[in-house]
Design an enzyme around this catalytic site. Structure first.
Site, PDB file in Angstrom:
ATOM      1  N   TYR A   1       0.998  -1.273   0.047  1.00  0.00           N
ATOM      2  CA  TYR A   1      -0.128   0.053   0.009  1.00  0.00           C
ATOM      3  C   TYR A   1       0.778   1.207   0.007  1.00  0.00           C
ATOM      4  O   TYR A   1       1.996   1.256   0.685  1.00  0.00           O
ATOM      5  CB  TYR A   1      -0.883   0.103   1.105  1.00  0.00           C
ATOM      6  CG  TYR A   1      -1.792  -0.940   1.205  1.00  0.00           C
ATOM      7  CD1 TYR A   1      -3.039  -0.965   0.449  1.00  0.00           C
ATOM      8  CD2 TYR A   1      -1.781  -2.180   2.042  1.00  0.00           C
ATOM      9  CE1 TYR A   1      -4.147  -1.822   0.328  1.00  0.00           C
ATOM     10  CE2 TYR A   1      -2.581  -3.168   1.962  1.00  0.00           C
ATOM     11  CZ  TYR A   1      -3.801  -3.246   1.159  1.00  0.00           C
ATOM     12  OH  TYR A   1      -4.671  -4.073   1.022  1.00  0.00           O
ATOM     13  N   SER A   2       0.483   2.331  -0.600  1.00  0.00           N
ATOM     14  CA  SER A   2       1.115   3.434  -0.813  1.00  0.00           C
ATOM     15  C   SER A   2       1.058   4.320   0.599  1.00  0.00           C
ATOM     16  O   SER A   2      -0.228   4.122   1.008  1.00  0.00           O
ATOM     17  CB  SER A   2       0.651   4.404  -2.006  1.00  0.00           C
ATOM     18  OG  SER A   2       1.059   3.814  -3.203  1.00  0.00           O
TER      19      SER A   2
ATOM     20  N   CYS B   1      -1.035   7.277 -11.219  1.00  0.00           N
ATOM     21  CA  CYS B   1      -1.186   6.368 -10.081  1.00  0.00           C
ATOM     22  C   CYS B   1      -2.564   5.830  -9.945  1.00  0.00           C
ATOM     23  O   CYS B   1      -3.478   6.810  -9.826  1.00  0.00           O
ATOM     24  CB  CYS B   1      -0.615   6.840  -8.689  1.00  0.00           C
ATOM     25  SG  CYS B   1      -0.691   5.613  -7.487  1.00  0.00           S
TER      26      CYS B   1
ATOM     27  N   GLU C   1       2.677   4.405 -11.552  1.00  0.00           N
ATOM     28  CA  GLU C   1       2.448   3.244 -10.527  1.00  0.00           C
ATOM     29  C   GLU C   1       0.969   2.889 -10.633  1.00  0.00           C
ATOM     30  O   GLU C   1       0.168   3.451 -10.122  1.00  0.00           O
ATOM     31  CB  GLU C   1       2.711   3.680  -8.971  1.00  0.00           C
ATOM     32  CG  GLU C   1       2.608   2.699  -8.249  1.00  0.00           C
ATOM     33  CD  GLU C   1       3.324   2.936  -6.586  1.00  0.00           C
ATOM     34  OE1 GLU C   1       4.371   3.313  -6.608  1.00  0.00           O
ATOM     35  OE2 GLU C   1       2.433   2.975  -5.743  1.00  0.00           O
TER      36      GLU C   1
ATOM     37  N   TYR D   1      -1.728  -0.716 -10.816  1.00  0.00           N
ATOM     38  CA  TYR D   1      -2.279  -2.002 -10.490  1.00  0.00           C
ATOM     39  C   TYR D   1      -3.464  -2.433 -11.259  1.00  0.00           C
ATOM     40  O   TYR D   1      -4.338  -1.552 -11.407  1.00  0.00           O
ATOM     41  CB  TYR D   1      -2.403  -2.098  -8.972  1.00  0.00           C
ATOM     42  CG  TYR D   1      -1.100  -1.801  -7.990  1.00  0.00           C
ATOM     43  CD1 TYR D   1      -0.181  -2.799  -7.564  1.00  0.00           C
ATOM     44  CD2 TYR D   1      -1.024  -0.624  -7.570  1.00  0.00           C
ATOM     45  CE1 TYR D   1       0.847  -2.552  -7.025  1.00  0.00           C
ATOM     46  CE2 TYR D   1       0.182  -0.326  -6.752  1.00  0.00           C
ATOM     47  CZ  TYR D   1       1.346  -1.382  -6.526  1.00  0.00           C
ATOM     48  OH  TYR D   1       2.146  -1.085  -5.848  1.00  0.00           O
TER      49      TYR D   1
HETATM   50  P1  NAP Z   1     -12.319   2.752  -9.113  1.00  0.00           P
HETATM   51  O1  NAP Z   1     -13.164   3.095  -7.931  1.00  0.00           O
HETATM   52  O2  NAP Z   1     -12.416   1.250  -9.379  1.00  0.00           O
HETATM   53  O3  NAP Z   1     -12.200   3.709 -10.214  1.00  0.00           O
HETATM   54  C1  NAP Z   1     -12.012   5.195  -9.941  1.00  0.00           C
HETATM   55  C2  NAP Z   1     -12.293   6.022 -11.261  1.00  0.00           C
HETATM   56  O4  NAP Z   1     -11.383   5.399 -12.280  1.00  0.00           O
HETATM   57  C3  NAP Z   1     -13.861   5.722 -11.561  1.00  0.00           C
HETATM   58  O5  NAP Z   1     -14.363   6.771 -11.727  1.00  0.00           O
HETATM   59  C4  NAP Z   1     -13.630   4.612 -12.604  1.00  0.00           C
HETATM   60  O6  NAP Z   1     -14.676   4.759 -13.707  1.00  0.00           O
HETATM   61  C5  NAP Z   1     -12.397   5.424 -13.467  1.00  0.00           C
HETATM   62  N1  NAP Z   1     -11.796   4.379 -14.422  1.00  0.00           N
HETATM   63  C6  NAP Z   1     -11.927   3.136 -14.742  1.00  0.00           C
HETATM   64  N2  NAP Z   1     -11.297   2.731 -15.569  1.00  0.00           N
HETATM   65  C7  NAP Z   1     -10.648   3.709 -16.253  1.00  0.00           C
HETATM   66  C8  NAP Z   1      -9.687   4.035 -17.080  1.00  0.00           C
HETATM   67  N3  NAP Z   1      -9.353   3.151 -18.129  1.00  0.00           N
HETATM   68  N4  NAP Z   1      -9.146   5.099 -17.353  1.00  0.00           N
HETATM   69  C9  NAP Z   1      -9.420   6.340 -16.480  1.00  0.00           C
HETATM   70  N5  NAP Z   1     -10.420   6.261 -15.427  1.00  0.00           N
HETATM   71  C10 NAP Z   1     -11.018   4.895 -15.202  1.00  0.00           C
HETATM   72  O7  NAP Z   1     -10.717   2.784  -8.459  1.00  0.00           O
HETATM   73  P2  NAP Z   1     -10.149   1.931  -7.249  1.00  0.00           P
HETATM   74  O8  NAP Z   1     -10.733   0.609  -6.892  1.00  0.00           O
HETATM   75  O9  NAP Z   1     -10.037   2.806  -6.042  1.00  0.00           O
HETATM   76  O10 NAP Z   1      -8.476   1.492  -7.858  1.00  0.00           O
HETATM   77  C11 NAP Z   1      -7.604   2.319  -7.716  1.00  0.00           C
HETATM   78  C12 NAP Z   1      -6.344   1.708  -8.312  1.00  0.00           C
HETATM   79  O11 NAP Z   1      -5.124   2.324  -7.556  1.00  0.00           O
HETATM   80  C13 NAP Z   1      -6.383   0.113  -7.861  1.00  0.00           C
HETATM   81  O12 NAP Z   1      -5.799  -0.709  -9.080  1.00  0.00           O
HETATM   82  C14 NAP Z   1      -5.351   0.222  -6.686  1.00  0.00           C
HETATM   83  O13 NAP Z   1      -4.681  -1.100  -6.551  1.00  0.00           O
HETATM   84  C15 NAP Z   1      -4.259   1.139  -7.182  1.00  0.00           C
HETATM   85  N6  NAP Z   1      -3.616   1.683  -5.939  1.00  0.00           N
HETATM   86  C16 NAP Z   1      -3.834   1.774  -4.805  1.00  0.00           C
HETATM   87  C17 NAP Z   1      -2.856   2.111  -3.792  1.00  0.00           C
HETATM   88  C18 NAP Z   1      -3.101   2.309  -2.562  1.00  0.00           C
HETATM   89  O14 NAP Z   1      -2.442   2.594  -1.803  1.00  0.00           O
HETATM   90  N7  NAP Z   1      -4.540   2.176  -1.784  1.00  0.00           N
HETATM   91  C19 NAP Z   1      -1.667   2.973  -4.367  1.00  0.00           C
HETATM   92  C20 NAP Z   1      -1.333   3.054  -5.624  1.00  0.00           C
HETATM   93  C21 NAP Z   1      -2.375   2.405  -6.545  1.00  0.00           C
HETATM   94  P3  NAP Z   1     -15.837   3.854 -14.035  1.00  0.00           P
HETATM   95  O15 NAP Z   1     -15.840   2.859 -12.602  1.00  0.00           O
HETATM   96  O16 NAP Z   1     -17.361   4.529 -13.735  1.00  0.00           O
HETATM   97  O17 NAP Z   1     -15.604   3.016 -15.263  1.00  0.00           O
END
Ligand code: NAP
Length: 407
Positions: A197-198, A365, A405, A407
């Protein structure tokens, strides 16, 4: 040619000869003469016990070498030597260092794929401490906070988790990650995979000079649609933590996705969902330590709705002078779906102006799927303003100014 071997070395130019490492080493691998402290490759088992007590960080050097350096060679050094072709070393953005925790290194290498082949840290970023604790030798943190960030009626449960390290040192920089070591074992009897996790807080903690850090974690459904494999184990474990619970933590990890310390640096931060975590850290760092920095932050942040955008409330209070914000929503009925890459195009002239400056840094990210759209938007913007995107990106990569970065 034989496969390179991993070797632990001490930087004689930084070491203050305090003997802490030799006193700590449980296997007698660290010794010294009147000149230097050195590590015997035949005895060192990479337990890392010596790393966190070292007051200077001189102990935290690992290389992959074809031919290990002998004790006599190490006794004679005044500086760490260069390593040869086909080997990786301390000069290589920590690549060899990260190899010490192979699981974390593999996860980060995958997450940073989009940054391009050779990833560098920004020239002005502080030097990170990494791999102080591993899965087999984790540090224990106490949960001191677990708050829901998304509205109660929002479909996703995203949480702000605070971990406190008490009297123990766990130094992190903005942009680094930590590993959560899950209790128990998987069905096959092996430990559960580590989840990175970041860190969502700046280097001096949630509040200045607290010895804690925060994470932004989204609860993921426990089963795949076909029920084949359990998902979301780590996120459910973290999201269910209660105040006072103890958690095993590995890390810190990551030596490239770091924030420039240069106050003149303009920082473009493009994220989706919980990918915002490192950018909360960047923002807090700037706000606290350089409130009148000449460089500005530019945030493009995508979520389904305002209720599902982590830190929506606090973001409203960040001064405009510090940060230019574009909050982009994909599921507000009846408004047309919009992604961060779409909003980038509406800010084309500002982004083009920033791309022409040698002090601009780009960080992407979040969801892997966003990479392609973001890339296409940069191509589109550059084409309009006579900038060669691929050349610009290559130059930014070389200078540690382009980071992905996902995932
Ligand atoms: P999410 O809620 O699924 O999506 C966030 C937004 O991104 C929604 O509005 C979604 O739209 C949109 N989206 C979907 N596909 C897209 C695309 N191709 N291009 C641009 N926007 C798009 O996001 P999440 O579940 O929070 O996921 C975040 C990601 O960051 C995960 O993969 C996670 O592993 C990663 N991450 C997390 C951390 C951490 O520390 N927690 C750190 C670095 C990275 P719709 O759903 O309406 O299509």
């Amino acid at each position: 040619m034989t496969a390179p071997v991993k070797q632990h070395l001490i930087d004689p130019a930084v070491c203050i000869r305090c003997n802490t490492c030799e006193a700590t080493c449980p296997v007698g691998a660290v010794t010294h003469d009147s000149n230097n402290y050195v590590v015997d490759i035949d005895k060192c088992n990479f337990c890392m016990d010596c790393v966190s007590p070292c007051p200077t960080g001189s102990i935290n050097h690992f290389v992959m070498v074809q031919k290990p350096f002998s004790l006599d060679e190490q006794f004679s050094w005044t500086d760490l030597p260069e390593v040869g072709a086909g080997e990786s070393g301390y000069g290589d953005a920590g690549a060899a260092i990260e190899a010490v925790d192979e699981e974390a290194a593999a996860l980060l290498a995958d997450a940073h794929k989009g940054s391009g082949g050779k990833v560098r840290a920004p020239a002005s970023s502080a030097k990170p401490r990494i791999n102080l604790f591993s899965r087999s030798n984790p540090i224990e943190a106490t949960v001191t906070g677990n708050f829901r960030l998304t509205a109660e009626n929002a479909s996703s449960d995203i949480r702000h988790i605070i971990l406190d390290f008490g009297a123990n040192a766990f130094p992190v920089l903005e942009g680094q990650s930590i590993g959560i070591v899950l209790p128990g074992t998987a069905k096959n009897g092996r430990p559960h995979p580590m989840r990175l996790y970041s860190v969502a807080s700046p280097r001096d903690g949630e509040r200045p000079n607290t010895n804690n850090l925060s994470l932004t974690v989204k609860r993921v459904a426990e089963k795949n649609a076909d029920g084949s494999e359990q998902r979301g184990l780590a996120s459910n474990y973290v999201c269910d933590l209660k105040q006072g619970d103890k958690v095993k933590v590995a890390g810190p990890f990551g030596s490239t996705f770091l924030m420039p310390d240069d106050p003149a640096a303009d920082i473009i931060m493009i994220c989706t969902g919980t990918g915002s975590a490192p950018f909360r850290a960047f923002t807090e760092r700037r706000r606290r330590s350089m409130p009148s920095a000449h460089g500005r932050l530019y945030l493009f942040f995508g979520a389904r709705t305002p209720q599902e955008l982590p830190y929506f409330g606090p973001l409203q209070k960040v001064p405009k002078k510090l940060m230019d914000q574009e909050l982009v929503f994909s599921r507000i009925d009846p408004v047309k779906k919009e992604y961060v890459q779409d909003r980038m195009r509406t800010r084309a002239s500002d982004l083009a102006m920033l791309l022409k400056r040698g002090t601009t840094h780009i960080y992407v990210c979040g969801l892997r799927g966003m990479e392609e759209g973001v890339e296409k938007s940069f191509e589109f913007i550059c084409a309009q303003f006579g900038i060669h995107w691929h050349e610009t990106r290559a130059q930014m990569r070389d200078q540690g100014r382009y980071h992905v970065e996902t995932y």
